[in-house]
Design a protein around this motif. Structure first.
Motif, mmCIF file in Angstrom:
data_model
loop_
_atom_site.group_PDB
_atom_site.id
_atom_site.type_symbol
_atom_site.label_atom_id
_atom_site.label_comp_id
_atom_site.label_asym_id
_atom_site.label_seq_id
_atom_site.Cartn_x
_atom_site.Cartn_y
_atom_site.Cartn_z
ATOM 1 N N THR A 147 0.783 -1.240 0.000
ATOM 2 C CA THR A 147 0.000 0.000 0.000
ATOM 3 C C THR A 147 0.811 1.285 0.000
ATOM 4 O O THR A 147 0.258 2.349 -0.267
ATOM 5 C CB THR A 147 -0.908 0.029 1.244
ATOM 6 O OG1 THR A 147 -0.098 0.002 2.433
ATOM 7 C CG2 THR A 147 -1.864 -1.151 1.251
ATOM 8 N N GLU A 148 2.107 1.237 0.283
ATOM 9 C CA GLU A 148 2.844 2.484 0.498
ATOM 10 C C GLU A 148 2.974 3.299 -0.789
ATOM 11 O O GLU A 148 2.780 4.520 -0.788
ATOM 12 C CB GLU A 148 4.223 2.186 1.083
ATOM 13 C CG GLU A 148 4.192 1.594 2.474
ATOM 14 C CD GLU A 148 3.909 0.105 2.490
ATOM 15 O OE1 GLU A 148 3.545 -0.432 3.560
ATOM 16 O OE2 GLU A 148 4.060 -0.544 1.419
ATOM 17 N N GLY A 149 3.324 2.639 -1.906
ATOM 18 C CA GLY A 149 3.435 3.372 -3.166
ATOM 19 C C GLY A 149 2.097 3.920 -3.616
ATOM 20 O O GLY A 149 2.011 5.051 -4.115
ATOM 21 N N VAL A 150 1.037 3.139 -3.437
ATOM 22 C CA VAL A 150 -0.308 3.592 -3.790
ATOM 23 C C VAL A 150 -0.694 4.808 -2.953
ATOM 24 O O VAL A 150 -1.240 5.793 -3.467
ATOM 25 C CB VAL A 150 -1.318 2.442 -3.594
ATOM 26 C CG1 VAL A 150 -2.749 2.940 -3.702
ATOM 27 C CG2 VAL A 150 -1.059 1.338 -4.613
ATOM 28 N N THR A 151 -0.398 4.758 -1.662
ATOM 29 C CA THR A 151 -0.719 5.885 -0.791
ATOM 30 C C THR A 151 0.056 7.128 -1.213
ATOM 31 O O THR A 151 -0.503 8.238 -1.260
ATOM 32 C CB THR A 151 -0.398 5.549 0.669
ATOM 33 O OG1 THR A 151 -1.101 4.367 1.044
ATOM 34 C CG2 THR A 151 -0.802 6.681 1.594
ATOM 35 N N GLY A 152 1.346 6.969 -1.530
ATOM 36 C CA GLY A 152 2.121 8.108 -1.986
ATOM 37 C C GLY A 152 1.522 8.750 -3.220
ATOM 38 O O GLY A 152 1.500 9.986 -3.354
ATOM 39 N N SER A 153 1.019 7.933 -4.143
ATOM 40 C CA SER A 153 0.391 8.463 -5.357
ATOM 41 C C SER A 153 -0.897 9.212 -5.027
ATOM 42 O O SER A 153 -1.158 10.300 -5.556
ATOM 43 C CB SER A 153 0.100 7.319 -6.332
ATOM 44 O OG SER A 153 1.293 6.693 -6.740
ATOM 45 N N LEU A 154 -1.725 8.631 -4.170
ATOM 46 C CA LEU A 154 -2.982 9.293 -3.798
ATOM 47 C C LEU A 154 -2.710 10.596 -3.052
ATOM 48 O O LEU A 154 -3.424 11.590 -3.247
ATOM 49 C CB LEU A 154 -3.823 8.349 -2.936
ATOM 50 C CG LEU A 154 -4.383 7.116 -3.652
ATOM 51 C CD1 LEU A 154 -5.023 6.163 -2.646
ATOM 52 C CD2 LEU A 154 -5.401 7.521 -4.710
ATOM 53 N N VAL A 155 -1.683 10.610 -2.213
ATOM 54 C CA VAL A 155 -1.336 11.832 -1.491
ATOM 55 C C VAL A 155 -0.852 12.915 -2.459
ATOM 56 O O VAL A 155 -1.194 14.092 -2.310
ATOM 57 C CB VAL A 155 -0.264 11.527 -0.424
ATOM 58 C CG1 VAL A 155 0.363 12.806 0.109
ATOM 59 C CG2 VAL A 155 -0.889 10.731 0.719
ATOM 60 N N ALA A 156 -0.074 12.533 -3.470
ATOM 61 C CA ALA A 156 0.358 13.500 -4.473
ATOM 62 C C ALA A 156 -0.840 14.077 -5.221
ATOM 63 O O ALA A 156 -0.895 15.292 -5.490
ATOM 64 C CB ALA A 156 1.338 12.847 -5.450
ATOM 65 N N CYS A 157 -1.806 13.235 -5.555
ATOM 66 C CA CYS A 157 -3.020 13.725 -6.223
ATOM 67 C C CYS A 157 -3.823 14.645 -5.296
ATOM 68 O O CYS A 157 -4.412 15.643 -5.745
ATOM 69 C CB CYS A 157 -3.868 12.546 -6.677
ATOM 70 S SG CYS A 157 -3.129 11.589 -8.030
ATOM 71 N N ALA A 158 -3.848 14.327 -4.002
ATOM 72 C CA ALA A 158 -4.535 15.200 -3.043
ATOM 73 C C ALA A 158 -3.832 16.544 -2.947
ATOM 74 O O ALA A 158 -4.484 17.590 -2.813
ATOM 75 C CB ALA A 158 -4.594 14.517 -1.674
ATOM 76 N N ALA A 159 -2.506 16.553 -3.006
ATOM 77 C CA ALA A 159 -1.774 17.822 -3.002
ATOM 78 C C ALA A 159 -2.115 18.644 -4.239
ATOM 79 O O ALA A 159 -2.252 19.874 -4.173
ATOM 80 C CB ALA A 159 -0.271 17.557 -2.928
ATOM 81 N N TRP A 160 -2.259 17.982 -5.370
ATOM 82 C CA TRP A 160 -2.683 18.660 -6.602
ATOM 83 C C TRP A 160 -4.062 19.282 -6.405
ATOM 84 O O TRP A 160 -4.305 20.431 -6.785
ATOM 85 C CB TRP A 160 -2.679 17.638 -7.729
ATOM 86 C CG TRP A 160 -2.960 18.171 -9.104
ATOM 87 C CD1 TRP A 160 -3.057 19.484 -9.495
ATOM 88 C CD2 TRP A 160 -3.182 17.385 -10.275
ATOM 89 N NE1 TRP A 160 -3.317 19.556 -10.838
ATOM 90 C CE2 TRP A 160 -3.393 18.287 -11.348
ATOM 91 C CE3 TRP A 160 -3.197 16.020 -10.524
ATOM 92 C CZ2 TRP A 160 -3.644 17.842 -12.653
ATOM 93 C CZ3 TRP A 160 -3.441 15.585 -11.822
ATOM 94 C CH2 TRP A 160 -3.663 16.484 -12.866
ATOM 95 N N ALA A 161 -4.963 18.536 -5.782
ATOM 96 C CA ALA A 161 -6.289 19.078 -5.488
ATOM 97 C C ALA A 161 -6.202 20.257 -4.523
ATOM 98 O O ALA A 161 -6.989 21.210 -4.616
ATOM 99 C CB ALA A 161 -7.186 17.980 -4.907
ATOM 100 N N SER A 162 -5.267 20.223 -3.590
ATOM 101 C CA SER A 162 -5.083 21.339 -2.663
ATOM 102 C C SER A 162 -4.665 22.605 -3.416
ATOM 103 O O SER A 162 -5.149 23.709 -3.115
ATOM 104 C CB SER A 162 -4.025 20.969 -1.611
ATOM 105 O OG SER A 162 -3.805 22.037 -0.715
ATOM 106 N N ALA A 163 -3.782 22.457 -4.404
ATOM 107 C CA ALA A 163 -3.386 23.613 -5.214
ATOM 108 C C ALA A 163 -4.570 24.154 -5.999
ATOM 109 O O ALA A 163 -4.747 25.379 -6.137
ATOM 110 C CB ALA A 163 -2.257 23.208 -6.161
#
Length: 511
Positions: A147-163
């Protein structure tokens, strides 16, 4: 280059980064699919996904044939894999392809974040995306049903949504999207919920879009309007988890948000003999006759908290070991591939991949330190204001000391000290940090949240993977040139992003 052409070029660059990252990962999947069966926690995710695909739900069949409801592992990843298995067949290659697509999305998300942080450059966003696309630890972890790589990807997408949410203020819909993404990531890795208020709060920083008009009205009304985006984000994240929480209330006899392993993990990290990493759990006497899954987890949690309350010094003394286990050496990809099939990926292969990955990650840390060491512009100090001049000199010395400490740590065994130095350097930027790009502040937030989480529980190199996509993008910002014109008060920054720091010249000063 006109703004329209520049935007079109950036979009093409983003598409190219996504396609390149996906191609690299698919090549790894083609190589790995027939060689590496699920291993470690991946064996459990595979079994759970197969049962979900067969319509049996998140249940577990024990060796004696008894089937029970389960929730030890978070449902998000095996649930997604199980849905794909139901459509495409229960082969691990399907899960690997899911990992590949999500990994490529992380590269795209970091590229788009860097494009906002460096609006006058195509090279810096391309470098940011390329660092994620080619990160050896992330790429080689694609075959892992973990799950760690998947979580990192989802977190990056969430950061994009934050921007995006920062650009669209005061609209609340983008904050709801941000919450939905964090909620999905929470189902994969429950501690990600901490990022919901953090990412929402970071989206509220920086220069507001439009004319930057102040919010008028009574104090309570202004406070409510400022709090609304954070509340919307948190509520949206919780709503994503709510159906599964309700299921746990009914099936597990405990209303766990996502999973029932927090007590296990806390107890593993409260063992005085701990190395800071995972170890077989030492079952306390009080829990030996508790067999219910949720009840045992609750018992472990109580015993861990009791030990911490009785031995706070010993527990705190384990923190450096836990951080070292998390940040000094990742090696997750080599460890997984070797555990899965030692004949196809030998011990020498594992060591070689670990060396390449470690060199890459230390390179990223060094350049992230360079970004954080940039001296923000400061208002001129009057010659007679001796106290303020002394304070600035003390701040400069602190910055120099932390930068030197971080560089030495990055070139030495204990990289965890370097990551803490990175956080310290960023905090020394003071109010300038509040105007930093979303890419920078979300990377720092994820790093801080990862460090805090595993200081409490226990560490492992693979847990650091969650922060690597955003940290790779942050490293590329060290090459970004800053505008020579300070932004006008209330004026939006190009592309809607807040200015990264009050610039003092054609390029920010290092140290």
């Amino acid at each position: 280059m006109s703004d329209a052409v520049s935007m079109a070029a950036r979009r093409r660059d983003g598409g190219a980064i996504f396609a390149f990252a996906l191609a690299v990962r698919i090549a790894v999947v083609v190589w790995a699919a027939g060689r590496f069966p699920p291993a470690a926690d991946g064996t459990y995710y595979q079994r759970i996904a197969e049962r979900i695909a067969a319509g049996l739900g998140y249940t577990w069949m024990w060796p004696d044939g008894v089937v029970t409801y389960a929730a030890h592992y978070p449902v998000g990843y095996p649930g997604a894999v199980g849905a794909l298995y139901a459509l495409l067949g229960a082969h691990p290659a399907v899960a690997m392809l899911l990992n590949a697509v999500l990994g490529a999305l992380a590269a795209l998300a970091v590229h788009r974040l860097a494009a906002r942080a460096a609006p006058r450059s195509r090279a810096v966003p391309a470098l940011s995306g390329a660092l994620v696309a080619l990160h050896p630890g992330l790429v080689a972890y694609t075959p892992a049903l973990m799950t760690e790589g998947v979580t990192g990807s989802l977190v990056a997408c969430a950061a994009w949504a934050s921007a995006w949410a920062r650009e669209r203020r005061p609209a609340l819909a983008p904050f709801a999207v941000l919450g939905l993404l964090v909620g999905v990531a929470t189902l994969v890795r429950p501690q990600t919920l901490l990022l919901a208020p953090l990412f929402a709060g970071l989206a509220l920083l920086g220069s507001p879009p439009g004319d930057g008009a102040r919010i008028d009205g009574p104090l309570a009304a202004r406070a409510a309007r400022r709090a609304a985006p954070v509340l919307v984000t948190v509520i949206a994240a919780l709503l994503v988890c709510a159906p599964w929480t309700a299921r746990n209330c009914v099936r597990m006899n405990q209303c766990a948000l996502v999973s029932v392993n927090g007590g296990w993990n806390l107890l593993i990290g409260a063992d005085p003999a701990s190395t800071g990493a995972w170890a077989p759990i030492q079952v306390p006497e009080a829990c030996r006759e508790v067999f219910d899954e949720a009840g045992k987890d609750a018992c472990f949690g109580r015993e861990a908290r009791r030990y911490i309350a009785e031995h706070p010094g010993a527990w705190l003394g384990l923190v450096p070991r836990k951080l070292a286990a998390t940040f000094d050496y990742c090696g997750a990809a080599g460890w997984y591939l070797h555990a899965s099939n030692p004949a196809a990926f030998s011990e020498d292969d594992k060591v070689a991949l670990g060396a390449v990955e470690t060199a890459f990650e230390r390179f990223v840390l060094l350049f992230a330190l360079m970004w954080a060491a940039r001296k923000p512009a400061q208002a001129p100090v009057a010659p007679h204001d001796r106290a303020r001049r002394l304070a600035q000199r003390a701040l400069l010395l602190a910055r120099l000391a932390l930068f030197a400490l971080g560089v030495v740590a990055a070139l030495h065994v204990h990289a965890w000290v370097g990551y803490l130095a990175l956080l310290g350097l960023a905090l020394l930027q003071g109010r300038a940090l509040l105007r930093a790009p979303v890419l920078a502040v979300t990377a720092l937030a994820v790093l801080a949240a990862t460090a805090a989480t595993h200081a409490v529980f226990f560490g492992a190199g693979r847990y650091g993977l969650v922060a690597f996509p955003l940290l790779s993008g942050l490293a590329a910002l060290a090459a970004a040139r800053q505008s020579s014109e300070p932004p006008r008060a209330g004026a939006p920054h190009p592309t809607g992003e807040a200015a990264s720091a009050p610039p003092s010249g054609p390029e920010d000063e290092l140290l």
